[in-house]
Structure formats: structure tokens, C-alpha cells
Scaffold this active site. Structure first.
Site, PDB file in Angstrom:
ATOM      1  N   SER A  11      30.547  33.309  34.901  1.00  0.00           N
ATOM      2  CA  SER A  11      29.537  32.699  35.774  1.00  0.00           C
ATOM      3  C   SER A  11      29.042  33.628  36.878  1.00  0.00           C
ATOM      4  O   SER A  11      28.060  33.308  37.556  1.00  0.00           O
ATOM      5  CB  SER A  11      30.097  31.422  36.407  1.00  0.00           C
ATOM      6  OG  SER A  11      31.229  31.719  37.222  1.00  0.00           O
ATOM      7  N   SER A 133      41.035  45.403  33.547  1.00  0.00           N
ATOM      8  CA  SER A 133      42.053  45.752  34.533  1.00  0.00           C
ATOM      9  C   SER A 133      41.343  46.308  35.766  1.00  0.00           C
ATOM     10  O   SER A 133      40.335  45.762  36.203  1.00  0.00           O
ATOM     11  CB  SER A 133      43.040  46.754  33.941  1.00  0.00           C
ATOM     12  OG  SER A 133      44.017  47.153  34.873  1.00  0.00           O
ATOM     13  N   TYR A 147      47.779  42.537  43.674  1.00  0.00           N
ATOM     14  CA  TYR A 147      46.603  42.714  42.815  1.00  0.00           C
ATOM     15  C   TYR A 147      46.784  43.974  41.972  1.00  0.00           C
ATOM     16  O   TYR A 147      46.559  43.966  40.752  1.00  0.00           O
ATOM     17  CB  TYR A 147      45.345  42.829  43.667  1.00  0.00           C
ATOM     18  CG  TYR A 147      44.076  43.082  42.884  1.00  0.00           C
ATOM     19  CD1 TYR A 147      43.386  42.027  42.288  1.00  0.00           C
ATOM     20  CD2 TYR A 147      43.571  44.365  42.737  1.00  0.00           C
ATOM     21  CE1 TYR A 147      42.223  42.254  41.561  1.00  0.00           C
ATOM     22  CE2 TYR A 147      42.413  44.607  42.013  1.00  0.00           C
ATOM     23  CZ  TYR A 147      41.740  43.549  41.432  1.00  0.00           C
ATOM     24  OH  TYR A 147      40.596  43.785  40.715  1.00  0.00           O
ATOM     25  N   LYS A 151      47.166  44.156  37.838  1.00  0.00           N
ATOM     26  CA  LYS A 151      46.257  44.958  37.019  1.00  0.00           C
ATOM     27  C   LYS A 151      47.019  45.996  36.198  1.00  0.00           C
ATOM     28  O   LYS A 151      46.631  46.313  35.070  1.00  0.00           O
ATOM     29  CB  LYS A 151      45.208  45.622  37.899  1.00  0.00           C
ATOM     30  CG  LYS A 151      44.210  44.638  38.507  1.00  0.00           C
ATOM     31  CD  LYS A 151      43.462  43.849  37.439  1.00  0.00           C
ATOM     32  CE  LYS A 151      42.385  42.950  38.006  1.00  0.00           C
ATOM     33  NZ  LYS A 151      41.657  42.198  36.954  1.00  0.00           N
ATOM     34  N   THR A 182      29.891  43.283  43.637  1.00  0.00           N
ATOM     35  CA  THR A 182      29.769  41.899  43.198  1.00  0.00           C
ATOM     36  C   THR A 182      30.183  40.975  44.349  1.00  0.00           C
ATOM     37  O   THR A 182      30.568  41.426  45.421  1.00  0.00           O
ATOM     38  CB  THR A 182      30.684  41.597  41.987  1.00  0.00           C
ATOM     39  OG1 THR A 182      32.062  41.654  42.424  1.00  0.00           O
ATOM     40  CG2 THR A 182      30.471  42.600  40.867  1.00  0.00           C
TER      41      THR A 182
END
Length: 272
Positions: A11, A133, A147, A151, A182
Site C-alpha cells: 500500500s 532485507s 531492526y 534484517k 519513503t
């Protein structure tokens, strides 16, 4: 050839750009997300984006999505595991519930998606699985420790998985993007303890995150990564690992060649 692709996190960001890229090249993209997205069709290529509301932390919703795709298309060409989120904070300032939040979507979500798709991919004699990743997998970032760990786990997961499923004609590839511009930056959460005045880490953590956010907002476009994912998905024999962006490919090379102590020093200079 069937061109149905299951894409999680479809999305927004890289996922949305990838769905559009695949659609314009004639693929039928089943874009999975919790919020849903706009269905589209490209008259020229015959490609489509079909929205499915699903949560990668809930296996039953993924199984339902797979069943829908198989019913409507007959088979699945490939799977792109892209859904993810981020939480910032020092290790000491991260609770187990916050760690679980990081694991749920980023790691368990990949596992759930792959497990939901594997029976169909085996039954049809093959397919592609692509996981997303991060460069943080090979160059862990301070205050994004979990995080980075997740990954790295996805990278190891994909490499081991590829060996298990190769006899069934299933190909696996892991993509490690660098900084991408983003909404991921704005959606990043902070641990509760890091928001408290008594935390000894908050000042340094905020400095590190500000550097990260600046890099992200000056990073690659999601369309660039979408084109990369499209090329990987359509390769006859994809490589096990891909790095997104020329500068990050160079960094990966240096990461392998330079002493680890020096690499850690460089990362520390950038973020601490």
C-alpha cells in the site's frame, strides 16, 4: 506463463512502487496490506493490481490470500515479502513488547508469508520468493539494533531457505536496499523509555536518528528499488543476494575487505 505475484506491504513506499512497476509490465499483482490499497488495471499491458486486506502477523489471512490467488489465477508466479516497520531506541530502553513489535512484522511476517505460499509453490513445481532485507543486515546501525538484527535474520533465513526448496524448483533471493525516500521515515516509532528525560541514551539516539532520517530523505526513489525488484523477479536464475544502489554495493565490498573494527568505527562516526 502465469504472472500472478503476491506482494506484502503493497500500500505504500517500495511496495506500492513495485506493484505499479509489475502491473505496467503485465503482471497480476495481489497487493497485501492491513489498510488495503487502490485496485488498478493497465490496459496496455493487461497487468492489474488487486488489493487484499491481510496482516502478515496473522497466518490465516495469508492462507486465505493464497487460496484466493490460486482460485482466480491457477498458480503463483512469485512472492515478494516487503512488509516492514521500524522502532528506534537503545537496547536498554527497549522492552520485550517493543522488541516483539519489531519482530512480528519484519521477521515473523516474512516467515508466515513464506510458509503460507510454499505448499502451492511446491505443488506447482516452482516459483520465486524474494525477501526485502536492508543494508543494516551487514552494517548494523546504533539505536536501530533490533531492526538491524531482524534484517540480518531475514538474510540468513533466505539463504538457508533457498537450499531447502531448491529441489522443488523454487528460487529465492534477498534484496538489501540502502536509504530509500519513503514514508517509512515518518512512520518510525520510538521506544517509550527513550522518550523519558531520565534516559541516558536519548540525546545520542535522537542525533543518530536525525542522521538516518536525513539520509533516508536524500536516498533512492522507491521507483528505483521497484525496478530492481522487477528485474530480480523476472530473471531466469536470480542471484541469492542483491544490493540496492551503486554506492551501497561499494560499501558491501568494503565491508567484506576491511577489518570489522574499522567498519564499526566508520559507522560510529556516521551515527554517534
Amino acid at each position: 506463463m502465469n504472472k500472478a505475484i503476491l506482494l506484502t506491504g503493497g500500500s505504500a513506499g517500495i511496495g506500492k512502487a513495485t506493484a505499479l512497476c509489475l502491473m505496467k509490465n503485465g503482471y497480476i499483482v495481489y497487493a497485501l496490506s492491513r489498510s488495503g490499497c487502490e485496485g488498478q488495471e493497465d490496459a496496455k499491458s493487461g497487468g492489474k493490481i488487486i488489493s487484499i486486506s491481510a496482516d502478515v502477523t496473522k497466518p490465516e489471512t495469508l492462507q486465505q490470500a493464497v487460496a484466493q490467488i490460486v482460485k482466480e489465477q491457477g498458480s503463483i508466479y512469485g512472492v515478494i515479502c516487503n512488509a516492514g516497520n521500524g522502532i528506534a531506541g537503545a537496547v536498554e530502553d527497549t522492552s520485550l513488547s517493543e522488541l516483539e513489535y519489531q519482530l512480528a512484522t519484519n521477521y515473523y511476517g516474512v516467515v508466515n508469508t513464506v510458509q503460507a505460499c510454499l505448499p502451492q509453490l511446491r505443488a506447482q513445481g516452482g516459483g520465486k520468493i524474494i525477501t526485502v532485507s536492508s543494508m543494516a543486515a551487514v552494517a548494523p546501525i546504533p539505536y536501530q539494533t533490533f531492526y538491524s538484527s531482524v534484517k540480518a535474520g531475514i538474510l540468513a533465513f533466505t539463504e538457508a531457505l533457498s537450499l531447502e526448496v531448491k529441489p522443488f524448483g523454487i528460487q529465492c533471493a534477498c534484496v538489501m536496499p540502502g536509504d530509500v525516500k519513503t514514508n517509512f521515515t515518518n512512520a518510525r516509532k520510538y521506544t517509550e523509555a527513550s522518550k523519558q528525560e531520565q534516559s541516558v541514551y536519548t540525546k545520542n539516539m535522537l542525533k543518530a536518528v536525525q542522521t538516518m532520517e536525513k539520509d533516508e530523505q536524500n536516498g533512492m526513489s522507491p521507483q528505483y528499488m521497484a525496478s530492481s525488484l522487477y528485474r530480480i523477479a523476472t530473471r531466469k536464475n536470480p542471484k541469492p543476494i542483491y544490493v540496492g544502489g551503486t554506492i551501497y554495493k561499494l560499501f558491501c565490498l568494503l565491508n567484506r575487505l576491511l577489518p570489522k573494527r574499522l567498519v564499526n568505527w566508520i559507522v560510529g562516526k556516521l551515527y554517534c
